[in-house]
Design a protein around this motif. Structure first.
Motif, PDB file in Angstrom:
ATOM      1  N   SER A   1       0.859  -1.180   0.000  1.00 17.46           N
ATOM      2  CA  SER A   1       0.000   0.000   0.000  1.00 17.46           C
ATOM      3  C   SER A   1       0.898   1.233   0.000  1.00 17.46           C
ATOM      4  O   SER A   1       1.829   1.322   0.792  1.00 17.46           O
ATOM      5  CB  SER A   1      -0.903   0.007   1.241  1.00 17.46           C
ATOM      6  OG  SER A   1      -1.777  -1.096   1.233  1.00 17.46           O
ATOM      7  N   VAL A   2       0.619   2.157  -0.884  1.00 19.92           N
ATOM      8  CA  VAL A   2       1.453   3.348  -1.029  1.00 19.92           C
ATOM      9  C   VAL A   2       0.634   4.591  -0.704  1.00 19.92           C
ATOM     10  O   VAL A   2      -0.488   4.750  -1.195  1.00 19.92           O
ATOM     11  CB  VAL A   2       2.005   3.451  -2.468  1.00 19.92           C
ATOM     12  CG1 VAL A   2       2.679   4.793  -2.689  1.00 19.92           C
ATOM     13  CG2 VAL A   2       2.977   2.308  -2.741  1.00 19.92           C
ATOM     14  N   GLU A   3       1.193   5.449   0.130  1.00 22.32           N
ATOM     15  CA  GLU A   3       0.575   6.740   0.425  1.00 22.32           C
ATOM     16  C   GLU A   3       1.444   7.844  -0.159  1.00 22.32           C
ATOM     17  O   GLU A   3       2.638   7.932   0.132  1.00 22.32           O
ATOM     18  CB  GLU A   3       0.425   6.942   1.931  1.00 22.32           C
ATOM     19  CG  GLU A   3      -0.302   8.245   2.284  1.00 22.32           C
ATOM     20  CD  GLU A   3      -0.477   8.441   3.774  1.00 22.32           C
ATOM     21  OE1 GLU A   3      -1.641   8.451   4.233  1.00 22.32           O
ATOM     22  OE2 GLU A   3       0.543   8.572   4.484  1.00 22.32           O
ATOM     23  N   LEU A   4       0.857   8.676  -0.985  1.00 18.66           N
ATOM     24  CA  LEU A   4       1.553   9.799  -1.604  1.00 18.66           C
ATOM     25  C   LEU A   4       1.236  11.056  -0.806  1.00 18.66           C
ATOM     26  O   LEU A   4       0.067  11.382  -0.594  1.00 18.66           O
ATOM     27  CB  LEU A   4       1.115   9.966  -3.055  1.00 18.66           C
ATOM     28  CG  LEU A   4       1.264   8.722  -3.946  1.00 18.66           C
ATOM     29  CD1 LEU A   4       0.734   9.007  -5.344  1.00 18.66           C
ATOM     30  CD2 LEU A   4       2.720   8.260  -4.000  1.00 18.66           C
ATOM     31  N   CYS A   5       2.280  11.750  -0.378  1.00 19.15           N
ATOM     32  CA  CYS A   5       2.095  12.883   0.526  1.00 19.15           C
ATOM     33  C   CYS A   5       2.451  14.213  -0.129  1.00 19.15           C
ATOM     34  O   CYS A   5       3.287  14.282  -1.034  1.00 19.15           O
ATOM     35  CB  CYS A   5       2.942  12.680   1.787  1.00 19.15           C
ATOM     36  SG  CYS A   5       2.467  11.202   2.714  1.00 19.15           S
ATOM     37  N   ASP A   6       1.836  15.270   0.369  1.00 18.27           N
ATOM     38  CA  ASP A   6       2.004  16.601  -0.210  1.00 18.27           C
ATOM     39  C   ASP A   6       3.431  17.122  -0.123  1.00 18.27           C
ATOM     40  O   ASP A   6       3.830  17.977  -0.923  1.00 18.27           O
ATOM     41  CB  ASP A   6       1.066  17.598   0.486  1.00 18.27           C
ATOM     42  CG  ASP A   6      -0.404  17.351   0.155  1.00 18.27           C
ATOM     43  OD1 ASP A   6      -0.672  16.627  -0.822  1.00 18.27           O
ATOM     44  OD2 ASP A   6      -1.280  17.871   0.866  1.00 18.27           O
ATOM     45  N   ASP A   7       4.193  16.654   0.881  1.00 21.17           N
ATOM     46  CA  ASP A   7       5.545  17.190   1.053  1.00 21.17           C
ATOM     47  C   ASP A   7       6.610  16.394   0.305  1.00 21.17           C
ATOM     48  O   ASP A   7       7.798  16.628   0.487  1.00 21.17           O
ATOM     49  CB  ASP A   7       5.899  17.298   2.541  1.00 21.17           C
ATOM     50  CG  ASP A   7       5.766  15.972   3.276  1.00 21.17           C
ATOM     51  OD1 ASP A   7       5.290  14.992   2.660  1.00 21.17           O
ATOM     52  OD2 ASP A   7       6.137  15.912   4.464  1.00 21.17           O
ATOM     53  N   VAL A   8       6.201  15.446  -0.529  1.00 23.78           N
ATOM     54  CA  VAL A   8       7.123  14.703  -1.388  1.00 23.78           C
ATOM     55  C   VAL A   8       6.656  14.887  -2.836  1.00 23.78           C
ATOM     56  O   VAL A   8       5.552  14.482  -3.185  1.00 23.78           O
ATOM     57  CB  VAL A   8       7.155  13.197  -1.036  1.00 23.78           C
ATOM     58  CG1 VAL A   8       8.064  12.451  -1.999  1.00 23.78           C
ATOM     59  CG2 VAL A   8       7.612  12.986   0.402  1.00 23.78           C
ATOM     60  N   VAL A   9       7.497  15.498  -3.653  1.00 16.27           N
ATOM     61  CA  VAL A   9       7.094  15.783  -5.043  1.00 16.27           C
ATOM     62  C   VAL A   9       6.941  14.473  -5.814  1.00 16.27           C
ATOM     63  O   VAL A   9       7.899  13.706  -5.961  1.00 16.27           O
ATOM     64  CB  VAL A   9       8.117  16.693  -5.748  1.00 16.27           C
ATOM     65  CG1 VAL A   9       7.648  16.997  -7.176  1.00 16.27           C
ATOM     66  CG2 VAL A   9       8.310  17.985  -4.970  1.00 16.27           C
ATOM     67  N   THR A  10       5.724  14.244  -6.295  1.00 14.70           N
ATOM     68  CA  THR A  10       5.406  12.994  -6.995  1.00 14.70           C
ATOM     69  C   THR A  10       4.885  13.313  -8.387  1.00 14.70           C
ATOM     70  O   THR A  10       4.067  14.210  -8.575  1.00 14.70           O
ATOM     71  CB  THR A  10       4.341  12.189  -6.221  1.00 14.70           C
ATOM     72  OG1 THR A  10       4.808  11.924  -4.895  1.00 14.70           O
ATOM     73  CG2 THR A  10       4.048  10.866  -6.932  1.00 14.70           C
ATOM     74  N   GLY A  11       5.365  12.583  -9.372  1.00 15.54           N
ATOM     75  CA  GLY A  11       4.897  12.738 -10.742  1.00 15.54           C
ATOM     76  C   GLY A  11       4.141  11.498 -11.190  1.00 15.54           C
ATOM     77  O   GLY A  11       4.489  10.373 -10.821  1.00 15.54           O
ATOM     78  N   LEU A  12       3.104  11.706 -11.975  1.00 10.39           N
ATOM     79  CA  LEU A  12       2.312  10.603 -12.526  1.00 10.39           C
ATOM     80  C   LEU A  12       2.666  10.430 -13.995  1.00 10.39           C
ATOM     81  O   LEU A  12       2.662  11.393 -14.765  1.00 10.39           O
ATOM     82  CB  LEU A  12       0.821  10.913 -12.400  1.00 10.39           C
ATOM     83  CG  LEU A  12      -0.156   9.906 -13.021  1.00 10.39           C
ATOM     84  CD1 LEU A  12      -0.090   8.556 -12.307  1.00 10.39           C
ATOM     85  CD2 LEU A  12      -1.592  10.459 -12.987  1.00 10.39           C
ATOM     86  N   VAL A  13       2.981   9.202 -14.388  1.00 11.94           N
ATOM     87  CA  VAL A  13       3.278   8.893 -15.786  1.00 11.94           C
ATOM     88  C   VAL A  13       2.178   7.993 -16.331  1.00 11.94           C
ATOM     89  O   VAL A  13       1.940   6.898 -15.804  1.00 11.94           O
ATOM     90  CB  VAL A  13       4.653   8.212 -15.939  1.00 11.94           C
ATOM     91  CG1 VAL A  13       4.880   7.819 -17.402  1.00 11.94           C
ATOM     92  CG2 VAL A  13       5.774   9.142 -15.470  1.00 11.94           C
ATOM     93  N   LEU A  14       1.520   8.461 -17.372  1.00 12.73           N
ATOM     94  CA  LEU A  14       0.473   7.710 -18.064  1.00 12.73           C
ATOM     95  C   LEU A  14       1.074   7.148 -19.345  1.00 12.73           C
ATOM     96  O   LEU A  14       1.481   7.906 -20.225  1.00 12.73           O
ATOM     97  CB  LEU A  14      -0.704   8.626 -18.404  1.00 12.73           C
ATOM     98  CG  LEU A  14      -1.312   9.448 -17.263  1.00 12.73           C
ATOM     99  CD1 LEU A  14      -2.298  10.471 -17.814  1.00 12.73           C
ATOM    100  CD2 LEU A  14      -1.992   8.539 -16.253  1.00 12.73           C
ATOM    101  N   VAL A  15       1.121   5.835 -19.450  1.00 11.41           N
ATOM    102  CA  VAL A  15       1.774   5.193 -20.596  1.00 11.41           C
ATOM    103  C   VAL A  15       0.738   4.654 -21.583  1.00 11.41           C
ATOM    104  O   VAL A  15       0.011   3.695 -21.274  1.00 11.41           O
ATOM    105  CB  VAL A  15       2.699   4.049 -20.136  1.00 11.41           C
ATOM    106  CG1 VAL A  15       3.368   3.391 -21.348  1.00 11.41           C
ATOM    107  CG2 VAL A  15       3.755   4.550 -19.158  1.00 11.41           C
TER     108      VAL A  15
END
Length: 244
Positions: free
Chosen positions: A19-33
């Protein structure tokens, strides 16, 4: 027979998912392939599904949900769209996703991301691998610049096909990360329910020259297993938080 093989494969080659939690203070990018008509919309082309497919439908639904959240948060998104010259062929596959055609456009559930979404970068590519497909003639790389300019620490990857374009992109990205080309990047996450592949069973391929049997559930698992083996994290669910 295929279902028994898949069960055996999953037992012998398990893929640990988290289970992964994405947080506001870690810059995360989404890649749509390659979530485009030519691979995902029924009857849209030579490599499109012939009938509604549950795995592909869920992939589209999960990817669209994630894209909505990323756009609400103004987090960076990069969408790779397969787009080939008419004379360009990718053996052993037939002609597909010709540039300018309906096939090479995003599926209806994602077309909105091209409309006034400043956090979205669209990259049309003419090969399996989005990393390689991002290389410009001057040697620069649009994807590398996107990661570095946005200071992305975590990549979340979804799309099709799990064992082909998704896997190729993940492997190249992890190799580039290990070479130091993607300085801020720390983790690459593949969301299993946000990925899908196609189903091309043996009873169809046996009468088609140069075709390759491709059972969907088995190859989806293989794609996740190989990505995990290259260093990616595999997520069974994705949620959003405030602090890491």
């Amino acid at each position: 027979m295929v279902s028994r093989t898949v069960e055996l494969l999953k037992k012998e080659l398990p893929v640990e998912q988290e289970s992964v939690e994405l947080c506001d203070d870690v810059v995360t990018g989404l890649v749509l392939v390659d979530i485009i008509n030519g691979f995902c919309t029924v009857g849209a082309g030579n490599l499109a599904p012939l009938e509604p497919n549950q795995q592909i439908s869920r992939m589209i639904e999960e990817s669209a949900k994630l894209a909505r959240v990323f756009c609400e948060k103004k987090w960076p998104i990069m969408a790779f769209l397969d787009s080939h010259r008419p004379e360009q062929h990718e053996h052993p596959y037939p002609s597909h996703c010709v540039a300018g055609s309906h096939e090479s456009n995003l599926v209806p559930d994602l077309q909105w991301i091209e409309e006034n979404e400043e956090n979205v970068t669209i990259r049309r590519k003419d090969c399996y691998d989005g990393y390689i497909g991002s290389i410009e003639r001057d040697g620069s790389n649009v994807f590398v610049d996107w990661v570095n300019n946005n200071k992305i620490k975590v990549l979340l990857v979804v799309g099709v096909c799990t064992d082909i374009c998704v896997l190729d992109f993940v492997c190249s990205t992890l190799s580039a990360k290990n070479r130091g080309f993607l300085t801020p990047l720390e983790d690459v996450i593949v969301y299993s329910h946000g990925c899908a592949t196609f189903d091309f069973p043996d009873h169809i391929t046996r009468n088609i020259k140069d075709s390759i049997t491709h059972p969907q559930e088995l190859m989806h698992h293989v794609g996740l297993y190989m990505a995990k083996g290259r260093g990616a994290k595999i997520a069974r669910e994705v949620s959003f938080g405030i602090h890491a």
